[in-house]
Design a protein around this motif. Structure first.
Motif, PDB file in Angstrom:
ATOM      1  N   ILE A  28       0.771  -1.738  -0.456  1.00  0.00           N
ATOM      2  CA  ILE A  28       0.109  -0.164   0.300  1.00  0.00           C
ATOM      3  C   ILE A  28       0.997   1.773   0.301  1.00  0.00           C
ATOM      4  O   ILE A  28       0.018   1.953  -1.281  1.00  0.00           O
ATOM      5  CB  ILE A  28      -1.146   0.152   1.062  1.00  0.00           C
ATOM      6  CG1 ILE A  28      -2.487  -1.082   0.704  1.00  0.00           C
ATOM      7  CG2 ILE A  28      -2.084   1.442   1.478  1.00  0.00           C
ATOM      8  CD1 ILE A  28      -2.976  -1.165   2.299  1.00  0.00           C
ATOM      9  N   LEU A  29       1.999   1.246   0.876  1.00  0.00           N
ATOM     10  CA  LEU A  29       3.417   2.056   0.526  1.00  0.00           C
ATOM     11  C   LEU A  29       3.547   2.599   0.010  1.00  0.00           C
ATOM     12  O   LEU A  29       3.642   3.435  -1.000  1.00  0.00           O
ATOM     13  CB  LEU A  29       3.540   1.927   1.982  1.00  0.00           C
ATOM     14  CG  LEU A  29       4.761   3.719   2.651  1.00  0.00           C
ATOM     15  CD1 LEU A  29       3.398   4.615   2.990  1.00  0.00           C
ATOM     16  CD2 LEU A  29       5.455   3.627   3.252  1.00  0.00           C
ATOM     17  N   TRP A 119      -1.451   3.873  12.051  1.00  0.00           N
ATOM     18  CA  TRP A 119      -0.684   4.337  11.034  1.00  0.00           C
ATOM     19  C   TRP A 119      -1.328   4.019   9.471  1.00  0.00           C
ATOM     20  O   TRP A 119      -1.732   5.274   8.515  1.00  0.00           O
ATOM     21  CB  TRP A 119       0.337   4.762  11.110  1.00  0.00           C
ATOM     22  CG  TRP A 119       0.861   6.274  12.299  1.00  0.00           C
ATOM     23  CD1 TRP A 119       1.174   5.256  13.382  1.00  0.00           C
ATOM     24  CD2 TRP A 119       0.518   6.996  12.335  1.00  0.00           C
ATOM     25  NE1 TRP A 119       1.093   6.566  14.444  1.00  0.00           N
ATOM     26  CE2 TRP A 119       0.744   6.980  14.024  1.00  0.00           C
ATOM     27  CE3 TRP A 119      -0.593   7.970  11.796  1.00  0.00           C
ATOM     28  CZ2 TRP A 119       0.218   8.896  14.612  1.00  0.00           C
ATOM     29  CZ3 TRP A 119      -0.939   9.255  12.794  1.00  0.00           C
ATOM     30  CH2 TRP A 119      -0.378   9.189  14.177  1.00  0.00           C
ATOM     31  N   LEU A 120      -1.042   3.318   8.611  1.00  0.00           N
ATOM     32  CA  LEU A 120      -1.977   2.027   7.700  1.00  0.00           C
ATOM     33  C   LEU A 120      -3.123   2.843   7.010  1.00  0.00           C
ATOM     34  O   LEU A 120      -3.030   2.934   6.376  1.00  0.00           O
ATOM     35  CB  LEU A 120      -1.022   1.263   7.289  1.00  0.00           C
ATOM     36  CG  LEU A 120      -1.613   0.254   6.673  1.00  0.00           C
ATOM     37  CD1 LEU A 120      -0.615   1.062   5.192  1.00  0.00           C
ATOM     38  CD2 LEU A 120      -1.410  -1.225   6.473  1.00  0.00           C
ATOM     39  N   ARG A 125      -7.057   5.482   3.843  1.00  0.00           N
ATOM     40  CA  ARG A 125      -8.124   7.000   4.218  1.00  0.00           C
ATOM     41  C   ARG A 125      -8.253   8.536   3.861  1.00  0.00           C
ATOM     42  O   ARG A 125      -8.582   8.185   2.800  1.00  0.00           O
ATOM     43  CB  ARG A 125      -8.247   6.843   5.754  1.00  0.00           C
ATOM     44  CG  ARG A 125      -9.170   5.927   6.728  1.00  0.00           C
ATOM     45  CD  ARG A 125      -9.007   6.310   8.270  1.00  0.00           C
ATOM     46  NE  ARG A 125      -9.030   7.630   7.983  1.00  0.00           N
ATOM     47  CZ  ARG A 125      -8.867   7.925   9.630  1.00  0.00           C
ATOM     48  NH1 ARG A 125      -8.087   7.212  10.461  1.00  0.00           N
ATOM     49  NH2 ARG A 125      -9.035   8.983  10.534  1.00  0.00           N
ATOM     50  N   TYR A 126      -6.492   8.849   4.290  1.00  0.00           N
ATOM     51  CA  TYR A 126      -6.484  10.008   3.255  1.00  0.00           C
ATOM     52  C   TYR A 126      -6.597  10.079   1.701  1.00  0.00           C
ATOM     53  O   TYR A 126      -6.914  10.657   1.130  1.00  0.00           O
ATOM     54  CB  TYR A 126      -5.397  10.703   4.020  1.00  0.00           C
ATOM     55  CG  TYR A 126      -5.838  11.564   4.608  1.00  0.00           C
ATOM     56  CD1 TYR A 126      -5.343  13.149   5.569  1.00  0.00           C
ATOM     57  CD2 TYR A 126      -6.121  10.872   5.780  1.00  0.00           C
ATOM     58  CE1 TYR A 126      -5.679  13.638   6.799  1.00  0.00           C
ATOM     59  CE2 TYR A 126      -6.651  11.250   7.805  1.00  0.00           C
ATOM     60  CZ  TYR A 126      -6.444  12.658   7.885  1.00  0.00           C
ATOM     61  OH  TYR A 126      -6.061  13.605   8.924  1.00  0.00           O
ATOM     62  N   PHE A 234     -10.304  -2.832   3.067  1.00  0.00           N
ATOM     63  CA  PHE A 234      -9.004  -2.888   3.489  1.00  0.00           C
ATOM     64  C   PHE A 234      -9.656  -2.534   5.206  1.00  0.00           C
ATOM     65  O   PHE A 234      -9.097  -3.122   6.643  1.00  0.00           O
ATOM     66  CB  PHE A 234      -7.678  -2.590   3.112  1.00  0.00           C
ATOM     67  CG  PHE A 234      -6.773  -2.285   4.208  1.00  0.00           C
ATOM     68  CD1 PHE A 234      -6.018  -3.498   5.269  1.00  0.00           C
ATOM     69  CD2 PHE A 234      -6.551  -0.825   4.739  1.00  0.00           C
ATOM     70  CE1 PHE A 234      -5.022  -3.492   5.992  1.00  0.00           C
ATOM     71  CE2 PHE A 234      -5.620  -0.943   5.057  1.00  0.00           C
ATOM     72  CZ  PHE A 234      -4.463  -2.191   6.233  1.00  0.00           C
ATOM     73  N   LEU A 235     -10.147  -1.209   4.277  1.00  0.00           N
ATOM     74  CA  LEU A 235     -10.780  -0.171   6.187  1.00  0.00           C
ATOM     75  C   LEU A 235     -11.432  -0.388   6.687  1.00  0.00           C
ATOM     76  O   LEU A 235     -11.593  -0.759   7.740  1.00  0.00           O
ATOM     77  CB  LEU A 235     -10.711   1.237   5.722  1.00  0.00           C
ATOM     78  CG  LEU A 235      -9.788   2.031   5.059  1.00  0.00           C
ATOM     79  CD1 LEU A 235     -10.766   3.386   4.707  1.00  0.00           C
ATOM     80  CD2 LEU A 235      -8.774   2.324   5.904  1.00  0.00           C
ATOM     81  N   LEU A 236     -12.422  -1.791   6.376  1.00  0.00           N
ATOM     82  CA  LEU A 236     -13.678  -2.200   6.397  1.00  0.00           C
ATOM     83  C   LEU A 236     -13.453  -3.572   7.496  1.00  0.00           C
ATOM     84  O   LEU A 236     -14.559  -4.353   7.563  1.00  0.00           O
ATOM     85  CB  LEU A 236     -14.726  -2.033   5.646  1.00  0.00           C
ATOM     86  CG  LEU A 236     -15.640  -1.508   4.850  1.00  0.00           C
ATOM     87  CD1 LEU A 236     -16.007  -1.260   3.686  1.00  0.00           C
ATOM     88  CD2 LEU A 236     -16.376  -0.603   6.523  1.00  0.00           C
TER      89      LEU A 236
END
Length: 418
Positions: A28-29, A119-120, A125-126, A234-236
Motif C-alpha cells: 500500500i505504501l 497509521w496505515l 483513509r486520506y 481494507f478499511l472495513l
C-alpha cells in the motif's frame, strides 16, 4: 450500531496476520508513493527522485527480466493503465512479497503491529478521501464529463468509443454529474475517525460503480479504481463480523473503535492536531487553486467560435467551386477548426482562419466574406474571375434535436424511448 471502547492493545497477532500486515504495509505504501495522482499536497515534490528512478528501472525490468517490449517513452499519462503502470505494479507486488519475508525474519519476535496498522489506515483513509474529493469537485463543476458538444450531437452512435459513450451519458445531465460528484465528495467522512466506517461504506459503493464503468466502458483508469475499491475493503475488514451480524443475522452488533496510538505527551498531541490541520489546509488550498485553474482551462478550451453552430450547406442555389459539392454540413464549434460531414456522413476536420473585424473566414483554402442573417443563417461570398460566388449555410437548431428538446417531466403519458 454501538461503539465499543478501544480494544485491548496487548492482543498478540497470529503469524499469518503479521505476515499479511507486512505485505500490505509495503504494498500500500509503495502504491501510494508511485500512484499518487496528486492526492497528497506537495507529495510529488518529495517523491520526485523516486519517480525519476522508477522511470529508468521499469523499462529495464520490462525488457531484460520480463522480455516485454513497449514504447518505453510512454509512462503514466491520460491513461492510467499503460504498460508502464502494469509493469510497475508487478514490481510493487514483488517488492512487497520479498520485503514481507525479510521483515518477518528480522522482526519475528514482535507480537503485534497495532500502531503501525493504525497509521496505515490513516494513510489509506486520506489517500481515498483526497482522491475522491478531487474527482468529486470536478464532477460537481461539470468539468470532467462536460455537456455534449455540437460535434457530439452530430456524431452517429456507431462512431462513439465505449468511453466516449459513457462520457456523453454522464455529461448530458448537469444535475446527475453534480449528484455523482457529491457522492464522491462524501469520502470526506474518511478524514475523521468517528465517521470512518460510514465514509468507507459510501466510498465502497462509489468505488464499485466507478470500477464497473471503467471496466465495462474501457476507461483506462481500471488499476486506480480497483485500488480504491480494495483500499475501502481494507478499511472495513475489522468490521466485517459486526456488519454480518447486523445485516445478515439481524442481531445487535458493536463497532470496535479504531486502535489509536497513545500520545502521553501534550506536546505530541498538539503536534498531531497541528499537522492534521496543516495537511487539510494545504489540501483545501490546492483544491481551490486547482478549481480556479480548471475553470480557466475549460473556458479557454471550450471557447466558442464566433460562428458557433451547426449549418447545413445549401447547394441548391448554385454550383459551388470553392466548396466541394460532397460537403453536406459544417460545424463551427471552437476557435480555429471546423468539422465537415460529407454525403456519406464521414467526418473531416478543417482548419479555419476567422477575422471578425473584417468579417472574413478562410475555409478549404479560400477566403470568404461572411454575413450573418437574422435567422442565424450565414452567407459566404467569394469573388472569382469577376463573378461573385455565394454559398448559404442554413442554421440547424440543436435545441430541436431529440436529445436536447426532451427536458425533465413529472408527468409522462407514454415513454419516449427513441
Amino acid at each position: 450500531m454501538m461503539t465499543e471502547t478501544v480494544a485491548d492493545r496487548t492482543t498478540c497477532w497470529t503469524i499469518s496476520t503479521k505476515l499479511s500486515f507486512r505485505f500490505a504495509f509495503i504494498l500500500i505504501l509503495s502504491f501510494v508513493i508511485l500512484k499518487n495522482n496528486g492526492a497528497f499536497p506537495l507529495f510529488s515534490l518529495a517523491t520526485k527522485p523516486i519517480l525519476a528512478a522508477t522511470y529508468q528501472f521499469v523499462p529495464w525490468f520490462s525488457e531484460h527480466i520480463l522480455h516485454y517490449h513497449y514504447d518505453f517513452k510512454i509512462v503514466t499519462n491520460g491513461s492510467g493503465d499503460t504498460s508502464f503502470d502494469w509493469v510497475s505494479l508487478l514490481i510493487i507486488v514483488l517488492i512487497a512479497a520479498v520485503g514481507a519475508i525479510i521483515w518477518s525474519i528480522i522482526d519475528r519476535k514482535r507480537t503485534s503491529y497495532n500502531d503501525g496498522y493504525y497509521w496505515l489506515t490513516v494513510i489509506v483513509r486520506y489517500y481515498i478521501a483526497f482522491m475522491f474529493i478531487n474527482y468529486g469537485l470536478i464532477k460537481m463543476m461539470h468539468g470532467q464529463m462536460p455537456a455534449p458538444t455540437l460535434h457530439r450531437l452530430m456524431e452517429p452512435l456507431g462512431e462513439f468509443s465505449p468511453m466516449g459513450l459513457a462520457w456523453t451519458y454522464f455529461g448530458f445531465s448537469k444535475g446527475y454529474s453534480f449528484f455523482v460528484g457529491l457522492v464522491e465528495f462524501l469520502s470526506i467522512l474518511l478524514l475523521f475517525r468517528k465517521t470512518m466506517v460510514l465514509g468507507a461504506l459510501i466510498t465502497l459503493a462509489t468505488a464499485i460503480n466507478v470500477m464497473a464503468v471503467n471496466y465495462f466502458f474501457d476507461v483506462p483508469v481500471k488499476m486506480l479504481s480497483t485500488a480504491l475499491f480494495l483500499f475501502a475493503v481494507f478499511l472495513l475488514l475489522p468490521y466485517l463480523r459486526a456488519m454480518y451480524l447486523l445485516f445478515f443475522k439481524g442481531e445487535a452488533a458493536k463497532l470496535v473503535a479504531a486502535r489509536v496510538p497513545i500520545f502521553n505527551s501534550r506536546n505530541r498531541r498538539m503536534i498531531r492536531d497541528i499537522s492534521k490541520g496543516i495537511l487539510l489546509i494545504l489540501f483545501g488550498t490546492m483544491q481551490f487553486i486547482s478549481y480556479q485553474a480548471s475553470s480557466r482551462l475549460l473556458k479557454q478550451y471550450m471557447k466558442k467560435s464566433p460562428l458557433h453552430g451547426i449549418y447545413r450547406i445549401d447547394h441548391s442555389r448554385a454550383e459551388s467551386e470553392s466548396i466541394p459539392t460532397s460537403w453536406r454540413s459544417i460545424i463551427f464549434e471552437f476557435e480555429g477548426t471546423a468539422t465537415v460531414r460529407d454525403t456519406d456522413y464521414l467526418p473531416a476536420r478543417e482548419s479555419i482562419a476567422l477575422d471578425t473585424a473584417k468579417r472574413t473566414v478562410s475555409l478549404n483554402h479560400v477566403t470568404f466574406d461572411y454575413t450573418r442573417i437574422d435567422n442565424g443563417d450565414i452567407v459566404l461570398r467569394h469573388t472569382q474571375d469577376d463573378a461573385i460566388e455565394e454559398i448559404w449555410l442554413r442554421k440547424v437548431d440543436p435545441d430541436k434535436m431529440e436529445l436536447n428538446k426532451q427536458g425533465f417531466r413529472w408527468i409522462q403519458e407514454y415513454p419516449n424511448n427513441r
